[in-house]
Scaffold this motif. Structure first.
Motif, PDB file in Angstrom:
ATOM      1  N   ASP A 209       0.720  -1.187   0.095  1.00  0.00           N
ATOM      2  CA  ASP A 209      -0.012  -0.044   0.047  1.00  0.00           C
ATOM      3  C   ASP A 209       1.005   1.357   0.123  1.00  0.00           C
ATOM      4  OD1 ASP A 209      -2.181  -1.667   0.235  1.00  0.00           O
ATOM      5  OD2 ASP A 209      -2.440  -1.499   2.348  1.00  0.00           O
ATOM      6  N   HIS A 210       2.062   0.976   0.461  1.00  0.00           N
ATOM      7  CA  HIS A 210       2.982   2.365   0.318  1.00  0.00           C
ATOM      8  C   HIS A 210       3.853   2.449  -0.810  1.00  0.00           C
ATOM      9  CE1 HIS A 210       2.244   2.336   4.864  1.00  0.00           C
ATOM     10  NE2 HIS A 210       2.413   0.945   4.776  1.00  0.00           N
ATOM     11  N   TYR A 211       3.209   1.991  -2.118  1.00  0.00           N
ATOM     12  CA  TYR A 211       4.186   2.130  -3.430  1.00  0.00           C
ATOM     13  C   TYR A 211       4.392   3.333  -3.561  1.00  0.00           C
ATOM     14  CZ  TYR A 211      -0.141   3.312  -5.731  1.00  0.00           C
ATOM     15  OH  TYR A 211      -1.367   3.983  -5.992  1.00  0.00           O
ATOM     16  N   SER A 212       3.584   4.387  -3.201  1.00  0.00           N
ATOM     17  CA  SER A 212       4.098   5.671  -3.581  1.00  0.00           C
ATOM     18  C   SER A 212       5.327   6.453  -2.988  1.00  0.00           C
ATOM     19  CB  SER A 212       2.702   6.618  -3.586  1.00  0.00           C
ATOM     20  OG  SER A 212       2.816   7.870  -3.878  1.00  0.00           O
ATOM     21  N   GLU A 213       5.288   6.042  -1.858  1.00  0.00           N
ATOM     22  CA  GLU A 213       6.562   6.804  -0.982  1.00  0.00           C
ATOM     23  C   GLU A 213       7.839   5.792  -1.502  1.00  0.00           C
ATOM     24  OE1 GLU A 213       3.751   5.779   2.613  1.00  0.00           O
ATOM     25  OE2 GLU A 213       5.651   5.488   3.210  1.00  0.00           O
ATOM     26  N   VAL A 214       7.351   4.417  -1.690  1.00  0.00           N
ATOM     27  CA  VAL A 214       8.583   3.627  -1.944  1.00  0.00           C
ATOM     28  C   VAL A 214       9.279   4.234  -3.395  1.00  0.00           C
ATOM     29  CG1 VAL A 214       9.380   1.082  -2.252  1.00  0.00           C
ATOM     30  CG2 VAL A 214       7.722   1.751  -0.434  1.00  0.00           C
ATOM     31  N   VAL A 215       8.129   4.505  -4.447  1.00  0.00           N
ATOM     32  CA  VAL A 215       8.713   4.667  -5.696  1.00  0.00           C
ATOM     33  C   VAL A 215       9.741   5.927  -5.654  1.00  0.00           C
ATOM     34  CG1 VAL A 215       8.225   5.828  -7.722  1.00  0.00           C
ATOM     35  CG2 VAL A 215       6.837   3.943  -7.050  1.00  0.00           C
ATOM     36  N   ASP A 216       9.419   6.814  -4.702  1.00  0.00           N
ATOM     37  CA  ASP A 216       9.992   8.244  -4.622  1.00  0.00           C
ATOM     38  C   ASP A 216      11.565   7.909  -3.741  1.00  0.00           C
ATOM     39  OD1 ASP A 216       8.147   9.791  -5.803  1.00  0.00           O
ATOM     40  OD2 ASP A 216       7.312  10.361  -3.811  1.00  0.00           O
ATOM     41  N   LYS A 217      11.295   6.992  -2.765  1.00  0.00           N
ATOM     42  CA  LYS A 217      12.423   6.682  -1.774  1.00  0.00           C
ATOM     43  C   LYS A 217      13.488   5.850  -2.441  1.00  0.00           C
ATOM     44  CE  LYS A 217      12.824   5.236   2.735  1.00  0.00           C
ATOM     45  NZ  LYS A 217      11.998   4.705   3.931  1.00  0.00           N
ATOM     46  N   SER A 227       9.839   3.537 -16.375  1.00  0.00           N
ATOM     47  CA  SER A 227      10.517   4.721 -15.990  1.00  0.00           C
ATOM     48  C   SER A 227       9.927   5.006 -14.592  1.00  0.00           C
ATOM     49  CB  SER A 227      10.240   5.742 -16.709  1.00  0.00           C
ATOM     50  OG  SER A 227       8.908   5.976 -16.826  1.00  0.00           O
ATOM     51  N   LYS A 228      10.470   6.045 -13.776  1.00  0.00           N
ATOM     52  CA  LYS A 228       9.596   6.297 -12.460  1.00  0.00           C
ATOM     53  C   LYS A 228       7.974   6.579 -12.592  1.00  0.00           C
ATOM     54  CE  LYS A 228       9.415   9.461  -8.713  1.00  0.00           C
ATOM     55  NZ  LYS A 228       9.551  10.685  -8.397  1.00  0.00           N
ATOM     56  N   ASP A 229       7.759   7.297 -13.847  1.00  0.00           N
ATOM     57  CA  ASP A 229       6.330   7.814 -13.805  1.00  0.00           C
ATOM     58  C   ASP A 229       5.502   6.515 -14.486  1.00  0.00           C
ATOM     59  OD1 ASP A 229       7.130  10.076 -13.291  1.00  0.00           O
ATOM     60  OD2 ASP A 229       7.016  10.884 -15.629  1.00  0.00           O
ATOM     61  N   GLU A 230       6.049   5.606 -15.339  1.00  0.00           N
ATOM     62  CA  GLU A 230       5.359   4.508 -15.611  1.00  0.00           C
ATOM     63  C   GLU A 230       5.057   3.675 -14.269  1.00  0.00           C
ATOM     64  OE1 GLU A 230       6.391   2.763 -19.831  1.00  0.00           O
ATOM     65  OE2 GLU A 230       8.355   3.015 -18.542  1.00  0.00           O
ATOM     66  N   LEU A 231       6.014   3.547 -13.470  1.00  0.00           N
ATOM     67  CA  LEU A 231       6.004   2.576 -12.356  1.00  0.00           C
ATOM     68  C   LEU A 231       4.645   3.160 -11.474  1.00  0.00           C
ATOM     69  CD1 LEU A 231       9.117   2.085 -10.462  1.00  0.00           C
ATOM     70  CD2 LEU A 231       7.370   0.352 -11.151  1.00  0.00           C
ATOM     71  N   THR A 232       4.688   4.500 -11.161  1.00  0.00           N
ATOM     72  CA  THR A 232       3.470   5.047 -10.537  1.00  0.00           C
ATOM     73  C   THR A 232       2.340   4.799 -11.069  1.00  0.00           C
ATOM     74  OG1 THR A 232       5.177   6.773  -9.837  1.00  0.00           O
ATOM     75  CG2 THR A 232       2.808   7.183  -9.295  1.00  0.00           C
ATOM     76  N   GLN A 233       2.240   4.974 -12.342  1.00  0.00           N
ATOM     77  CA  GLN A 233       1.027   4.987 -13.021  1.00  0.00           C
ATOM     78  C   GLN A 233       0.311   3.420 -13.061  1.00  0.00           C
ATOM     79  OE1 GLN A 233       1.157   6.194 -17.159  1.00  0.00           O
ATOM     80  NE2 GLN A 233       1.841   8.305 -16.681  1.00  0.00           N
ATOM     81  N   ILE A 234       1.227   2.620 -13.478  1.00  0.00           N
ATOM     82  CA  ILE A 234       0.851   1.214 -13.348  1.00  0.00           C
ATOM     83  C   ILE A 234       0.361   0.572 -12.187  1.00  0.00           C
ATOM     84  CG2 ILE A 234       2.910  -0.292 -13.228  1.00  0.00           C
ATOM     85  CD1 ILE A 234       1.924  -1.385 -15.755  1.00  0.00           C
ATOM     86  N   LEU A 235       1.201   0.995 -11.126  1.00  0.00           N
ATOM     87  CA  LEU A 235       0.933   0.635  -9.640  1.00  0.00           C
ATOM     88  C   LEU A 235      -0.195   1.191  -9.361  1.00  0.00           C
ATOM     89  CD1 LEU A 235       4.462   0.710  -8.253  1.00  0.00           C
ATOM     90  CD2 LEU A 235       3.368  -1.494  -8.649  1.00  0.00           C
ATOM     91  N   SER A 236      -0.397   2.472  -9.154  1.00  0.00           N
ATOM     92  CA  SER A 236      -1.868   3.164  -8.764  1.00  0.00           C
ATOM     93  C   SER A 236      -3.123   2.259  -9.712  1.00  0.00           C
ATOM     94  CB  SER A 236      -1.789   4.461  -9.106  1.00  0.00           C
ATOM     95  OG  SER A 236      -1.809   5.038 -10.343  1.00  0.00           O
ATOM     96  N   LYS A 237      -2.877   2.050 -10.938  1.00  0.00           N
ATOM     97  CA  LYS A 237      -4.018   1.336 -11.664  1.00  0.00           C
ATOM     98  C   LYS A 237      -4.457   0.064 -11.087  1.00  0.00           C
ATOM     99  CE  LYS A 237      -4.102   2.217 -16.354  1.00  0.00           C
ATOM    100  NZ  LYS A 237      -3.595   1.826 -17.643  1.00  0.00           N
TER     101      LYS A 237
END
Ligand code: NAP
Length: 302
Positions: A209-217, A227-237
């Motif tokens: 559930d903490h993927y967003s902070e983990v992507v940043d960190k 890429s970082k943006d792709e990761l965030t997009q796919i994980l949130s979906k």
């Protein structure tokens, strides 16, 4: 909690969720709280290696097993092949028979036990004298110092050699919905009656559930083909379908996996991961994996 078990060819019964001990805090009280809680909730596999914290990780586990009289409650897996010294950070790859036969004694001493349930080669290359390595593991098994052996590898050519020429029970590999490269190999592994120990199941926290902070960190440069943006997009979906930890666990349990070896650096993380397992342990895989790209190994193919 009731955890299901999976059996390997030598008769080892692994809990479907194992404890990756590399991530245990160095603080003994906190580490022993995590280990105790893991056992009390049905986890029976503890994964370590001689290299982790240069033997101190094995010592931490050994102290816990002895003080809490838990040796018979767990399968202990350790790894060998990295020759280290205490003076500098130099680590030399050494899969020789002598090194393996000597190192097992050191691991057993640090763990304060008489035998290892599982001993794995901690890597390996095609250039190694692989038959010598296999012979050393077979000697240890015949002598009763280990119950089974395996390799930790993500090199298809090395894995293929060991599948054909040794009696390994397991292969430890990074395996999760994002790093789905092992899919290339799962049929062959199953045909040889070998099972996978899935390390990195939550990809260092990305599949939580903490993927967003983990992507940043931890993944600001992206990972694998993302890429970082792709990761965030796919994980949130993907997280909208069902919790990411549940999806990655249910995906893994639908492969020839003996144990999902989750790391936890706090009692809370262990608790959360076990609660997710409880939700999916007897269910079929959901389709969340389909959000992710198919990724293949590119190197060490032949
Ligand atoms: N080559 C090898 O043989 C090899 C290599 C690597 C690992 N391993 C083994 O496999 C085990 C697992 O590997 P791994 O550490 O890569 O796997 P992992 O389980 O994917 O990652 C563990 C880390 O993820 C984070 N995490 C776990 N649960 C979380 C949660 N519920 N919420 C937020 N974050 C969470 C924590 O990071 P933070 O601590 O930063 O919070 C934890 O330390 C290791 O302990 C080790 O035994 C073997």
């Amino acid at each position: 909690m009731l955890v299901n078990f999976r059996r390997t060819r030598s008769g080892l019964e692994f809990s479907e969720i194992g404890l990756g001990c590399m991530n245990l805090p160095e603080n003994y009280q906190l580490a022993s709280e995590i280990m105790d809680s893991a056992i009390n909730q049905g986890i029976n596999y503890f994964d370590t290696a001689d290299l982790y914290n240069k033997g101190k990780n094995e010592e931490l586990i050994g102290k816990f097993l002895k003080e809490h009289h838990k040796r018979n409650d767990v399968l202990i897996g350790s790894k060998v092949g990295n020759e280290f010294n205490f003076e500098d950070d130099d680590v030399k790859w050494n899969p020789s028979r002598n090194h393996i036969l000597n190192s097992v004694k050191e691991s057993l001493r640090r763990l304060k036990i008489d035998y290892l349930d599982l001993y794995m080669l901690h890597g390996g290359t095609m250039e190694d004298d692989k038959d010598e390595t296999i012979d050393a593991f077979n000697t240890l098994k015949n002598d009763g110092l280990i119950r089974a052996y395996g390799i930790s590898s993500i090199r298809p050519n090395v894995i293929s050699y060991y599948l054909k020429h040794s009696d390994i029970d397991v292969i430890m590999m990074q395996f999760n919905m994002l790093d789905n490269r092992p899919e290339m190999l799962t049929d062959t592994i199953a045909e040889h009656d070998v099972k996978i120990l899935a390390r990195g199941p939550v990809m260092k926290g990305l599949l939580t559930d903490h993927y967003s902070e983990v992507v940043d960190k931890k993944f600001s440069k992206g990972i694998l083909d993302y890429s970082k943006d792709e990761l965030t997009q796919i994980l949130s979906k993907a997280a909208m379908d069902s919790p990411l930890t549940e999806s990655t666990m249910s995906y893994l349990l639908n492969h020839p996996v003996a144990s999902i070896v989750c790391g936890a650096s706090s009692p809370d993380q262990l608790q959360t991961n076990l609660a997710h397992y409880e939700q999916i342990k007897n269910s079929a895989a959901n389709s969340t994996r389909d959000y992710f790209k198919n990724i293949d190994y590119q190197d060490h193919l032949s």
